[in-house]
Design a protein around this motif. Structure first.
Motif, PDB file in Angstrom:
ATOM      1  N   UNK A  26      -0.939 -33.030 -17.435  1.00  0.00           N
ATOM      2  CA  UNK A  26      -2.149 -32.467 -16.219  1.00  0.00           C
ATOM      3  C   UNK A  26      -3.162 -31.522 -17.144  1.00  0.00           C
ATOM      4  N   UNK A  27      -2.633 -30.836 -18.230  1.00  0.00           N
ATOM      5  CA  UNK A  27      -3.669 -30.358 -19.102  1.00  0.00           C
ATOM      6  C   UNK A  27      -4.632 -31.097 -19.531  1.00  0.00           C
ATOM      7  N   UNK A  28      -4.237 -32.288 -20.069  1.00  0.00           N
ATOM      8  CA  UNK A  28      -5.055 -33.304 -20.891  1.00  0.00           C
ATOM      9  C   UNK A  28      -5.969 -33.718 -19.942  1.00  0.00           C
ATOM     10  N   UNK A  29      -5.730 -33.804 -18.627  1.00  0.00           N
ATOM     11  CA  UNK A  29      -6.821 -34.437 -17.552  1.00  0.00           C
ATOM     12  C   UNK A  29      -7.748 -33.390 -17.007  1.00  0.00           C
ATOM     13  N   UNK A  30      -6.943 -32.303 -16.428  1.00  0.00           N
ATOM     14  CA  UNK A  30      -7.955 -31.336 -15.744  1.00  0.00           C
ATOM     15  C   UNK A  30      -8.334 -30.126 -16.679  1.00  0.00           C
ATOM     16  N   UNK A  31      -7.421 -29.856 -17.705  1.00  0.00           N
ATOM     17  CA  UNK A  31      -7.658 -28.624 -18.289  1.00  0.00           C
ATOM     18  C   UNK A  31      -7.926 -28.937 -19.821  1.00  0.00           C
ATOM     19  N   UNK A  32      -8.914 -29.852 -20.039  1.00  0.00           N
ATOM     20  CA  UNK A  32      -9.197 -30.221 -21.391  1.00  0.00           C
ATOM     21  C   UNK A  32     -10.124 -29.421 -21.979  1.00  0.00           C
ATOM     22  N   UNK A  33     -10.326 -28.037 -21.309  1.00  0.00           N
ATOM     23  CA  UNK A  33     -11.424 -27.266 -22.097  1.00  0.00           C
ATOM     24  C   UNK A  33     -12.809 -27.627 -21.614  1.00  0.00           C
ATOM     25  N   UNK A  34     -12.869 -28.140 -20.354  1.00  0.00           N
ATOM     26  CA  UNK A  34     -14.276 -28.320 -19.880  1.00  0.00           C
ATOM     27  C   UNK A  34     -15.354 -27.486 -19.858  1.00  0.00           C
ATOM     28  N   UNK A  35     -14.654 -25.963 -19.601  1.00  0.00           N
ATOM     29  CA  UNK A  35     -15.770 -25.231 -19.629  1.00  0.00           C
ATOM     30  C   UNK A  35     -16.307 -25.077 -21.077  1.00  0.00           C
ATOM     31  N   UNK A  36     -15.346 -25.058 -21.880  1.00  0.00           N
ATOM     32  CA  UNK A  36     -15.997 -25.137 -23.349  1.00  0.00           C
ATOM     33  C   UNK A  36     -16.703 -26.227 -23.775  1.00  0.00           C
ATOM     34  N   UNK A  37     -16.470 -27.525 -23.056  1.00  0.00           N
ATOM     35  CA  UNK A  37     -17.276 -28.586 -23.320  1.00  0.00           C
ATOM     36  C   UNK A  37     -18.701 -28.584 -22.779  1.00  0.00           C
ATOM     37  N   UNK A  38     -18.647 -27.833 -21.294  1.00  0.00           N
ATOM     38  CA  UNK A  38     -19.829 -27.769 -20.574  1.00  0.00           C
ATOM     39  C   UNK A  38     -21.106 -27.041 -21.259  1.00  0.00           C
ATOM     40  N   UNK A  39     -20.781 -25.864 -21.783  1.00  0.00           N
ATOM     41  CA  UNK A  39     -21.631 -25.033 -22.650  1.00  0.00           C
ATOM     42  C   UNK A  39     -22.442 -25.584 -23.457  1.00  0.00           C
ATOM     43  N   UNK A  88     -22.095 -35.608 -22.228  1.00  0.00           N
ATOM     44  CA  UNK A  88     -21.551 -35.036 -23.325  1.00  0.00           C
ATOM     45  C   UNK A  88     -20.229 -34.348 -22.890  1.00  0.00           C
ATOM     46  N   UNK A  89     -20.219 -33.611 -21.748  1.00  0.00           N
ATOM     47  CA  UNK A  89     -19.083 -33.040 -21.449  1.00  0.00           C
ATOM     48  C   UNK A  89     -17.851 -33.861 -21.241  1.00  0.00           C
ATOM     49  N   UNK A  90     -18.039 -35.020 -20.685  1.00  0.00           N
ATOM     50  CA  UNK A  90     -16.758 -36.227 -20.498  1.00  0.00           C
ATOM     51  C   UNK A  90     -16.283 -36.524 -21.892  1.00  0.00           C
ATOM     52  N   UNK A  91     -17.419 -36.638 -22.983  1.00  0.00           N
ATOM     53  CA  UNK A  91     -16.979 -37.296 -24.025  1.00  0.00           C
ATOM     54  C   UNK A  91     -16.055 -36.206 -24.899  1.00  0.00           C
ATOM     55  N   UNK A  92     -16.739 -35.061 -24.942  1.00  0.00           N
ATOM     56  CA  UNK A  92     -15.935 -33.976 -25.463  1.00  0.00           C
ATOM     57  C   UNK A  92     -14.439 -33.712 -24.755  1.00  0.00           C
ATOM     58  N   UNK A  93     -14.248 -34.124 -23.597  1.00  0.00           N
ATOM     59  CA  UNK A  93     -13.135 -34.034 -22.932  1.00  0.00           C
ATOM     60  C   UNK A  93     -12.236 -35.357 -23.200  1.00  0.00           C
ATOM     61  N   UNK A  97     -14.094 -43.028 -19.508  1.00  0.00           N
ATOM     62  CA  UNK A  97     -14.868 -43.856 -18.368  1.00  0.00           C
ATOM     63  C   UNK A  97     -15.764 -42.940 -17.950  1.00  0.00           C
ATOM     64  N   UNK A  98     -15.736 -41.628 -17.709  1.00  0.00           N
ATOM     65  CA  UNK A  98     -16.598 -40.641 -17.030  1.00  0.00           C
ATOM     66  C   UNK A  98     -17.852 -40.566 -18.214  1.00  0.00           C
ATOM     67  N   UNK A  99     -17.587 -40.621 -19.412  1.00  0.00           N
ATOM     68  CA  UNK A  99     -18.727 -40.485 -20.387  1.00  0.00           C
ATOM     69  C   UNK A  99     -19.789 -41.705 -20.269  1.00  0.00           C
ATOM     70  N   UNK A 100     -18.624 -42.821 -20.531  1.00  0.00           N
ATOM     71  CA  UNK A 100     -19.528 -44.176 -20.056  1.00  0.00           C
ATOM     72  C   UNK A 100     -20.263 -44.432 -18.861  1.00  0.00           C
ATOM     73  N   UNK A 101     -19.867 -43.901 -17.768  1.00  0.00           N
ATOM     74  CA  UNK A 101     -20.703 -43.789 -16.447  1.00  0.00           C
ATOM     75  C   UNK A 101     -21.924 -43.038 -16.653  1.00  0.00           C
TER      76      UNK A 101
END
Length: 317
Positions: A26-39, A88-93, A97-101
């Motif tokens: 679950x962490x790998x999907x929703x808790x991938x550190x998206x906040x750190x990736x978003x910045x 960028x965020x999806x790629x870092x996470x 699929x999300x990054x490609x879209x």
């Protein structure tokens, strides 16, 4: 007697192990550190925006830089930046699929809504003569065919020109300069009462063109307008014959530059010869500025005109 094996309390149970694996999944999907990736993604998009605005300011001054800021604040500009952030965020996470879209949408907007790209394609649709087509006329035309699409009625039922109103203005200028003996307004509205063949003469009369030299013929599109003109020339009304040299009339065609090539192509299928008088040139001759890197709705509208022209060519319209 077989005794049950004791469980070492220090070792994790199978249930807790499965729970940990599920939690890690679950962490790998929703808790991938998206906040750190978003910045970092926001910093990249912000840096791009600041660079384009500052570069434009340096080359074109504050006013032009403010227009870039406006472009970035518009829906197309916001979508462009959001897709960059999303990619960028999806790629870092590691969400491929999300990054490609997001990357696909970012590249699509960067291309189709780019002023440089749309401008290059738009210029290909325009008929641009070597010299001013009005100044190039050496003697008066017998008639000018004014293709519809240049006027409409507003909410107060008052007739006013539309964005292609340069067609009507050019036609009026030809009359006032003595370069045409008559005018034929073409066009019928699909719905409503915005018939160019009716409201065109109204507008022309309002700016000093005498009504007796203006005629109208129907047609809901360019194909039908040329078809109606063919019928008109085969059996012209006496009103028109009294104005022109019926044996060998010189006929000018006034329409927007982007529309002229298509109109001439359709005229050739009916053996009608026109002297083209394009107007409303939109292909820009302005110098390059960094603002052209920012996608805009205006560029998208030009691409829509290009696509419409290409589709008309494919279906013979």
């Amino acid at each position: 007697m077989n005794l049950p094996l004791s469980t070492d309390p220090s070792s994790p149970s199978s249930d807790s192990s499965g729970s940990d694996q599920t939690h890690r999944g679950t962490d790998s999907v929703s808790g991938c550190g998206w906040k750190r990736s978003l910045l970092p993604a926001i910093l990249v998009a912000g840096g791009l925006s600041v660079t384009v605005v500052g570069w434009t300011w340096a080359l074109g001054g504050r006013a032009l830089a403010e227009r870039v800021i406006t472009d970035l604040a518009m829906p197309v500009g916001q979508l462009w930046l959001l897709m960059l952030i999303g990619a960028i965020t999806a790629y870092r996470c590691q969400h491929k699929g999300g990054a490609a879209t997001c990357a696909f949408v970012f590249l699509f907007v960067s291309t189709i809504f780019n002023p440089m790209v749309s401008g290059a394609f738009y210029e290909m649709t325009e008929l641009i003569p070597e010299s001013d087509p009005v100044e190039a006329l050496d003697r008066p035309l017998d008639t000018v065919v004014l293709l519809g699409g240049y006027a409409r009625r507003n909410q107060f039922d008052r007739v006013e020109v539309s964005p292609d109103g340069h067609r009507l203005v050019t036609t009026a200028q030809l009359w006032h300069s003595g370069m045409t003996k008559s005018i034929i307004c073409t066009g019928s509205a699909h719905i409503g009462n915005n018939h160019p063949s009716i409201i065109g003469p109204q507008l022309l009369r309002s700016i000093g063109v005498p009504g007796e030299i203006i005629l109208g013929i129907p047609g809901e599109n360019t194909f039908q307008e040329i078809e109606s003109l063919e019928a008109f020339l085969e059996d012209p009304p006496q009103q028109w014959l009294d104005l022109v040299d019926a044996k060998n009339p010189r006929i000018g065609l006034v329409t927007s530059a982007y529309h002229m090539k298509r109109a001439l192509r359709l005229a050739r299928t009916r053996d009608i010869e026109f002297i083209p008088i394009p107007c409303g040139f939109n292909a820009s001759n302005d110098g390059w500025t960094p603002r052209m890197l920012v996608p805009s709705a205006g560029a998208g509208q030009n691409m829509a005109i290009v696509c419409k022209t290409f589709l008309a060519y494919l279906v013979g319209r």
